[in-house]
Design a protein around this motif. Structure first.
Motif, PDB file in Angstrom:
ATOM      1  N   ALA A 251       0.857  -1.191   0.000  1.00 23.12           N
ATOM      2  CA  ALA A 251       0.000   0.000   0.000  1.00 23.12           C
ATOM      3  C   ALA A 251       0.886   1.232   0.000  1.00 23.12           C
ATOM      4  CB  ALA A 251      -0.915   0.011   1.217  1.00 23.12           C
TER       5      ALA A 251
ATOM      6  N   ILE B 233       0.871   5.128   0.331  1.00 22.05           N
ATOM      7  CA  ILE B 233       0.010   6.205   0.820  1.00 22.05           C
ATOM      8  C   ILE B 233       0.697   7.525   0.514  1.00 22.05           C
ATOM      9  CG2 ILE B 233      -1.229   7.132   2.795  1.00 22.05           C
ATOM     10  CD1 ILE B 233      -2.043   4.278   1.912  1.00 22.05           C
TER      11      ILE B 233
ATOM     12  N   ALA C 155      -2.970   5.289  -2.932  1.00 22.47           N
ATOM     13  CA  ALA C 155      -4.039   6.157  -2.434  1.00 22.47           C
ATOM     14  C   ALA C 155      -3.470   7.522  -2.081  1.00 22.47           C
ATOM     15  CB  ALA C 155      -4.714   5.545  -1.207  1.00 22.47           C
TER      16      ALA C 155
ATOM     17  N   TYR D 154      -7.443   5.685   1.818  1.00 22.01           N
ATOM     18  CA  TYR D 154      -6.318   5.104   2.543  1.00 22.01           C
ATOM     19  C   TYR D 154      -6.725   3.759   3.141  1.00 22.01           C
ATOM     20  CZ  TYR D 154      -4.724   9.972   2.312  1.00 22.01           C
ATOM     21  OH  TYR D 154      -4.364  11.222   1.877  1.00 22.01           O
TER      22      TYR D 154
ATOM     23  N   ALA E  36      -6.622   1.008   0.609  1.00 25.40           N
ATOM     24  CA  ALA E  36      -5.253   0.628   0.264  1.00 25.40           C
ATOM     25  C   ALA E  36      -4.628  -0.247   1.343  1.00 25.40           C
ATOM     26  CB  ALA E  36      -4.415   1.874   0.051  1.00 25.40           C
ATOM     27  N   ILE E  37      -4.892   0.077   2.608  1.00 29.54           N
ATOM     28  CA  ILE E  37      -4.180  -0.554   3.715  1.00 29.54           C
ATOM     29  C   ILE E  37      -4.785  -1.893   4.128  1.00 29.54           C
ATOM     30  CG2 ILE E  37      -3.657  -0.280   6.188  1.00 29.54           C
ATOM     31  CD1 ILE E  37      -3.239   2.715   5.594  1.00 29.54           C
TER      32      ILE E  37
ATOM     33  N   VAL F  56       3.029  -1.394   4.169  1.00 30.39           N
ATOM     34  CA  VAL F  56       2.471  -0.056   3.975  1.00 30.39           C
ATOM     35  C   VAL F  56       3.622   0.938   3.925  1.00 30.39           C
ATOM     36  CG1 VAL F  56       0.998   1.753   4.954  1.00 30.39           C
ATOM     37  CG2 VAL F  56       0.339  -0.661   5.188  1.00 30.39           C
TER      38      VAL F  56
ATOM     39  N   ALA G  51       3.831   4.928   4.129  1.00 27.84           N
ATOM     40  CA  ALA G  51       3.146   6.202   4.340  1.00 27.84           C
ATOM     41  C   ALA G  51       4.132   7.321   4.060  1.00 27.84           C
ATOM     42  CB  ALA G  51       2.603   6.296   5.761  1.00 27.84           C
TER      43      ALA G  51
ATOM     44  N   THR H 221       3.362  10.967   3.488  1.00 27.13           N
ATOM     45  CA  THR H 221       2.510  12.154   3.389  1.00 27.13           C
ATOM     46  C   THR H 221       2.990  13.286   4.296  1.00 27.13           C
ATOM     47  OG1 THR H 221       0.999  11.618   5.211  1.00 27.13           O
ATOM     48  CG2 THR H 221       0.582  10.537   3.091  1.00 27.13           C
TER      49      THR H 221
ATOM     50  N   VAL I 207      -3.134   8.823   8.586  1.00 24.42           N
ATOM     51  CA  VAL I 207      -3.558   8.123   7.370  1.00 24.42           C
ATOM     52  C   VAL I 207      -3.310   6.625   7.509  1.00 24.42           C
ATOM     53  CG1 VAL I 207      -3.183  10.129   5.886  1.00 24.42           C
ATOM     54  CG2 VAL I 207      -1.310   8.507   6.243  1.00 24.42           C
ATOM     55  N   VAL I 208      -2.649   6.232   8.602  1.00 28.41           N
ATOM     56  CA  VAL I 208      -2.498   4.820   8.955  1.00 28.41           C
ATOM     57  C   VAL I 208      -3.154   4.621  10.308  1.00 28.41           C
ATOM     58  CG1 VAL I 208      -0.880   2.949   9.461  1.00 28.41           C
ATOM     59  CG2 VAL I 208      -0.312   4.639   7.692  1.00 28.41           C
TER      60      VAL I 208
ATOM     61  N   GLU J   4       1.066  11.076  10.921  1.00 27.30           N
ATOM     62  CA  GLU J   4       0.452  10.268   9.872  1.00 27.30           C
ATOM     63  C   GLU J   4       0.129   8.852  10.334  1.00 27.30           C
ATOM     64  OE1 GLU J   4       2.817  10.004   6.330  1.00 27.30           O
ATOM     65  OE2 GLU J   4       4.362   8.759   7.233  1.00 27.30           O
TER      66      GLU J   4
END
Length: 319
Positions: A128, A130, A155, A179, A182-183, A189, A191, A193, A199-200, A222
Motif C-alpha cells: 500500500a 500512501i 491512495a 487510505y 489501500a491498507i 504499507v 506512508a 505524506t 492516514v495509517v 500520519e
C-alpha cells in the motif's frame, strides 16, 4: 570543490549500492562510531515550513552537512529541497557541494527498503503506497527491490494523481479510493505524506503488516497512537526519533525510550531481533538522519571522481 547538479546526482547515485551503504552507516551509528547530533530547525510559521541543519561524521563515509527545507504547501516545486556540502575529514576543507533534493528522496526510500528487508514477512505480496508525491515515487522504485509484490495499491488526496502514479508504476499497480482501502489486507504499507491527521490507523492493519512511515509534519501525525502502541517499533536513532518535533517524530512525542524495540543498526548487526512472529505488526518510523545523507553523498562523490562528472570551482586562492 566539485559542484554536482540534480541531474548529476540522479545519474551517479545507485539505489542498490545505497541500500547496502545505509546498512553499514546505521550499524556504525548504533555502535557509537558516528558523530551525529539531532537535527535543528528554524521555523517559518507563515508557511508551516522549516529549514533543517543536519551535520554528521561517519568514518566510512566522511564529514558532511545537509541544509534541507520542508515547505508542505509548495505546489510549483518540491516540498523538500536541499543541498549537501562534503568536507575533507583530514583538514575540514569543503570538497563538494551537491544537490540534496534527490539524495533526500532516494536515501529515505532506501532506508524504508532496508527496514522492509529486515522486518517485513518474506511472503509479502501486497504493498500500500500512501501519498502521491516525490517520496511515493521513490518508494515505488525502492521497495520492490526487497520484496516481490504482486499488487501495489496507491491512495492519495487526489485520485487523478494516484491514477497517474499507478500508471507509471505499471501493471501491478492500481489506484484506490481511500487510505483504508489501500491498507486493509496489505502486507507492507509505505506512508509518505504531510498529513496532520493519521492516514495509517490500527484497525485497518491486518496481522503481520509492516509499516514504513516517513512523513514529517510538525503540526500532526500520519500514524495513529494505537499503531505506535501495538507495533514492534524500530527507528533510525533513538535520540533523533524521540527528540521533540521538528527534529523528532510527532508520532513518538511522549513515547518512552523503552518502547522503541531497536534501531535499524541494531537489526543489521544482529544485536536485536526483528520480527518475532508472522502475526506481529512492525513499524519503522523514520525522521531522516544525517548519516544517511553522508553515506549517499560519499557514493555520489566517489562516482563523480571516477567518471569525471561535475564542475570544479576554486573557493580560495592557492597558497
Amino acid at each position: 570543490m566539485i559542484i554536482l547538479s540534480h541531474a548529476d546526482v540522479r545519474e551517479l547515485l545507485d539505489l542498490d549500492e545505497l541500500v547496502d551503504a545505509l546498512a553499514d552507516a546505521h550499524r556504525d551509528l548504533s555502535e557509537g562510531k558516528a558523530s551525529m547530533p539531532p537535527r535543528i530547525a528554524a521555523m517559518v510559521q507563515e508557511q508551516e515550513g522549516l529549514l533543517g541543519v543536519m551535520p554528521s561524521y561517519l568514518p566510512s563515509a566522511g564529514l558532511a552537512c545537509k541544509l534541507v527545507t520542508l515547505f508542505p504547501h509548495n505546489r510549483d516545486r518540491e516540498t523538500h529541497q536541499a543541498v549537501i556540502c562534503v568536507f575533507d575529514p583530514e583538514n575540514g576543507t569543503p570538497v563538494a557541494l551537491m544537490d540534496g533534493t534527490y539524495v533526500t528522496a532516494t536515501r529515505t526510500a532506501a532506508g524504508s527498503a532496508l527496514a522492509t528487508h529486515l522486518l517485513a514477512r518474506e511472503d509479502s505480496k501486497v504493498l500500500a503506497l500512501i501519498g502521491t508525491g516525490v517520496q511515493a515515487h521513490s518508494h515505488a522504485r525502492a521497495l520492490p527491490r526487497v520484496r516481490s509484490f504482486e499488487e501495489i495499491r496507491v491512495a492519495g488526496r487526489d485520485r487523478a494523481k494516484a491514477e497517474k502514479l499507478a500508471e507509471e508504476i505499471g501493471a501491478s499497480a492500481r489506484a484506490v479510493d481511500s487510505y483504508e482501502e489501500a491498507i486493509r489486507g496489505a502486507d507492507v504499507v509505505a506512508a509518505t505524506t504531510h498529513a496532520t491527521e493519521p492516514v495509517v490507523r490500527r484497525e485497518w492493519l491486518a496481522p503481520g503488516t509492516h509499516v514504513n512511515s516517513v512523513g514529517l509534519n510538525p503540526m500532526g501525525r500520519e500514524v495513529d497512537a494505537e499503531t505506535v502502541a501495538d507495533a514492534l517499533l524500530v527507528v533510525e536513532s533513538r535520540e533523533s526519533a524521540l527528540t521533540p518535533p521538528p527534529a523528532g517524530a510527532p508520532e513518538l512525542a511522549g513515547v518512552a525510550a523503552g518502547h522503541v524495540h531497536a534501531e535499524l543498526g541494531e537489526l543489521v548487526a544482529g544485536s536485536k531481533p526483528g520480527r518475532t512472529s508472522p502475526d506481529q505488526i512492525t513499524l519503522y518510523k523514520s525522521v531522516g538522519v544525517a548519516v544517511q545523507d553522508a553515506a549517499a553523498a560519499a557514493l555520489v562523490l566517489a562516482a563523480a571522481r571516477e567518471r569525471g562528472a561535475g564542475r570544479e570551482i576554486q573557493l580560495e586562492e592557492s597558497r
